[in-house]
Design a protein around this motif. Sequence first.
Motif, PDB file in Angstrom:
ATOM      1  N   CYS A   1       0.902  -1.345  -0.006  1.00 50.39           N
ATOM      2  CA  CYS A   1      -0.012   0.069   0.026  1.00 50.39           C
ATOM      3  C   CYS A   1       0.853   1.300   0.044  1.00 50.39           C
ATOM      4  CB  CYS A   1      -0.975  -0.137   1.324  1.00 50.39           C
ATOM      5  SG  CYS A   1      -2.375  -1.308   1.257  1.00 50.39           S
ATOM      6  N   ILE A   2       1.949   1.373   0.736  1.00 45.98           N
ATOM      7  CA  ILE A   2       3.047   2.509   0.858  1.00 45.98           C
ATOM      8  C   ILE A   2       3.723   2.633  -0.349  1.00 45.98           C
ATOM      9  CG2 ILE A   2       4.517   1.203   2.241  1.00 45.98           C
ATOM     10  CD1 ILE A   2       3.401   5.095   2.462  1.00 45.98           C
ATOM     11  N   LEU A   3       3.985   1.434  -0.793  1.00 46.79           N
ATOM     12  CA  LEU A   3       5.056   1.174  -2.178  1.00 46.79           C
ATOM     13  C   LEU A   3       4.334   1.794  -3.198  1.00 46.79           C
ATOM     14  CD1 LEU A   3       7.790   0.149  -2.894  1.00 46.79           C
ATOM     15  CD2 LEU A   3       6.506  -1.695  -3.701  1.00 46.79           C
ATOM     16  N   GLN A   4       3.037   1.902  -3.468  1.00 48.16           N
ATOM     17  CA  GLN A   4       2.324   2.448  -4.354  1.00 48.16           C
ATOM     18  C   GLN A   4       2.565   3.929  -4.617  1.00 48.16           C
ATOM     19  OE1 GLN A   4      -1.692   1.638  -3.352  1.00 48.16           O
ATOM     20  NE2 GLN A   4      -1.764  -0.277  -4.706  1.00 48.16           N
ATOM     21  N   MET A   5       3.119   4.782  -3.659  1.00 43.09           N
ATOM     22  CA  MET A   5       3.112   6.209  -3.685  1.00 43.09           C
ATOM     23  C   MET A   5       4.457   6.635  -4.523  1.00 43.09           C
ATOM     24  SD  MET A   5       0.594   6.770  -2.080  1.00 43.09           S
ATOM     25  CE  MET A   5       0.622   8.740  -2.190  1.00 43.09           C
ATOM     26  N   THR A   6       5.287   5.463  -4.823  1.00 42.43           N
ATOM     27  CA  THR A   6       6.510   5.781  -5.402  1.00 42.43           C
ATOM     28  C   THR A   6       6.295   5.953  -7.121  1.00 42.43           C
ATOM     29  OG1 THR A   6       6.786   3.437  -6.027  1.00 42.43           O
ATOM     30  CG2 THR A   6       8.086   4.463  -3.736  1.00 42.43           C
TER      31      THR A   6
ATOM     32  N   ILE B   1      12.523   2.963   0.870  1.00 42.43           N
ATOM     33  CA  ILE B   1      12.213   2.940  -0.567  1.00 42.43           C
ATOM     34  C   ILE B   1      11.463   4.443  -0.909  1.00 42.43           C
ATOM     35  CG2 ILE B   1      10.909   1.817  -2.574  1.00 42.43           C
ATOM     36  CD1 ILE B   1      11.702  -0.622  -1.138  1.00 42.43           C
ATOM     37  N   VAL B   2      10.292   4.675  -0.243  1.00 40.50           N
ATOM     38  CA  VAL B   2       9.288   5.415  -0.706  1.00 40.50           C
ATOM     39  C   VAL B   2       9.778   6.871  -0.614  1.00 40.50           C
ATOM     40  CG1 VAL B   2       6.867   6.357  -0.341  1.00 40.50           C
ATOM     41  CG2 VAL B   2       7.268   3.962  -0.118  1.00 40.50           C
TER      42      VAL B   2
ATOM     43  N   SER C   1      11.563  11.952  -2.969  1.00 45.98           N
ATOM     44  CA  SER C   1      12.587  12.968  -3.021  1.00 45.98           C
ATOM     45  C   SER C   1      13.544  13.274  -4.226  1.00 45.98           C
ATOM     46  CB  SER C   1      13.707  12.695  -1.656  1.00 45.98           C
ATOM     47  OG  SER C   1      14.568  11.902  -2.065  1.00 45.98           O
ATOM     48  N   LEU C   2      13.587  11.970  -4.906  1.00 45.52           N
ATOM     49  CA  LEU C   2      14.212  12.245  -6.305  1.00 45.52           C
ATOM     50  C   LEU C   2      13.240  12.657  -7.481  1.00 45.52           C
ATOM     51  CD1 LEU C   2      16.673   9.356  -5.966  1.00 45.52           C
ATOM     52  CD2 LEU C   2      17.221  11.684  -5.795  1.00 45.52           C
ATOM     53  N   ARG C   3      12.103  11.971  -7.362  1.00 44.82           N
ATOM     54  CA  ARG C   3      11.152  12.196  -8.382  1.00 44.82           C
ATOM     55  C   ARG C   3      10.267  13.383  -8.172  1.00 44.82           C
ATOM     56  NH1 ARG C   3       5.738  10.691  -9.072  1.00 44.82           N
ATOM     57  NH2 ARG C   3       5.646   9.858  -7.100  1.00 44.82           N
TER      58      ARG C   3
ATOM     59  N   ALA D   1      16.846  15.529  -1.615  1.00 47.39           N
ATOM     60  CA  ALA D   1      17.324  14.140  -1.815  1.00 47.39           C
ATOM     61  C   ALA D   1      18.469  13.813  -0.786  1.00 47.39           C
ATOM     62  CB  ALA D   1      17.640  14.314  -3.250  1.00 47.39           C
ATOM     63  N   PHE D   2      19.473  14.650  -0.599  1.00 50.23           N
ATOM     64  CA  PHE D   2      20.303  14.311   0.502  1.00 50.23           C
ATOM     65  C   PHE D   2      19.814  13.787   1.695  1.00 50.23           C
ATOM     66  CE2 PHE D   2      24.177  16.918  -1.382  1.00 50.23           C
ATOM     67  CZ  PHE D   2      24.279  16.168  -2.316  1.00 50.23           C
ATOM     68  N   VAL D   3      18.915  14.623   2.400  1.00 48.12           N
ATOM     69  CA  VAL D   3      18.332  13.992   3.365  1.00 48.12           C
ATOM     70  C   VAL D   3      17.597  12.759   3.516  1.00 48.12           C
ATOM     71  CG1 VAL D   3      16.558  15.027   5.143  1.00 48.12           C
ATOM     72  CG2 VAL D   3      18.220  16.507   4.247  1.00 48.12           C
ATOM     73  N   PHE D   4      16.592  12.620   2.373  1.00 44.55           N
ATOM     74  CA  PHE D   4      15.884  11.348   2.479  1.00 44.55           C
ATOM     75  C   PHE D   4      16.640  10.253   2.002  1.00 44.55           C
ATOM     76  CE2 PHE D   4      12.947  14.823   2.892  1.00 44.55           C
ATOM     77  CZ  PHE D   4      11.750  14.341   3.890  1.00 44.55           C
ATOM     78  N   VAL D   5      17.385  10.283   0.906  1.00 39.81           N
ATOM     79  CA  VAL D   5      18.102   9.145   0.543  1.00 39.81           C
ATOM     80  C   VAL D   5      19.147   8.662   1.536  1.00 39.81           C
ATOM     81  CG1 VAL D   5      19.834   8.461  -1.098  1.00 39.81           C
ATOM     82  CG2 VAL D   5      17.953   9.720  -2.001  1.00 39.81           C
ATOM     83  N   GLY D   6      19.472   9.768   2.416  1.00 38.23           N
ATOM     84  CA  GLY D   6      20.754   9.548   3.235  1.00 38.23           C
ATOM     85  C   GLY D   6      19.904   8.782   4.385  1.00 38.23           C
TER      86      GLY D   6
END
Length: 287
Positions: free
Chosen positions: A70-75, A165-166, A171-173, A197-202
């Motif tokens: 359910c949460i993965l769909q948000m990507t 993941i999400v 943060s990139l998209r 992107a730095f914050v969330f990918v990190g």
Amino acid sequence: MIDESAAAKEDIRLWREEIRSLPRGGNLVIALVCVALGVWGVFDSLSDADGDRFWGTLPIIVPGVFAGWCILQMTWRRLDSLIPLLLRFVSACLIAPLFVAVPIGIVQAVAVAFPGVRDEIARSQAANNDFHYWWDEGIGSQLGLVPFAGYMLGGCIALGVSLVIVFPVISLRAPAVVASGSHLEKVPVGQRDYTAAFVFVGLGATVLGIALWNFGRGGSIAEFPDGVARLLEDVSYGYFFWEDTVWLFGVVFVVIGVALMAAGCLRVMFARSSAAADTDESATRQN
């Protein structure tokens, strides 16, 4: 008062639509498959006194599969604001596991109401030196433990999928979405996207690294050079130990993740300081 009432009604409407969207369309198919697998696991556990088979864990795992889906769909969904993401994040962690854990718990309760099912548990337990891996604590305890454990694990899985993941993908998209309403908005526009992107990918890399670190050998970071040398030596002989490999990857992810988060947070701090200085300067000029 009218505005507050209208806002409250709008919040209720959004939550109602969000909850209704969880078991709808493709989600309903996934939920039914998860429930079916969980029910299969319940009946398989009756005769699995040793706990050797994987199927007995399904009633606890599959609520997390549905919540994670359910949460993965948000990507890949189109997001114009932060509200749909927050609604789905909360509903996936707190509500989605119930759609699978509760039906499995009901089927389990109905099944053990039949004497033949209870007799099967007793026979398996007697044949295994009076021990049953799944039902040794008693039928009553198992009836409460399985749905509760499935619900709790489901929420944790949804949280983990969100962090690893999400949020990094979004943060990139769509960096403007995750930056909305936060101190990231104080970062200059030209730097805001990659700062988010730095914050969330990190953050995602750090969480994943901690998980790998603990699932692996779990050595200290000071042992990393020796671990790399040992891994290279093992590979040269045509084999390697997965515990060492997972641990090494965990250390790498943690180091990279912390570095990325630090870079992003420093940019936010500089932006806040600059904004505060500009505000003070403007106030001084007005006076």
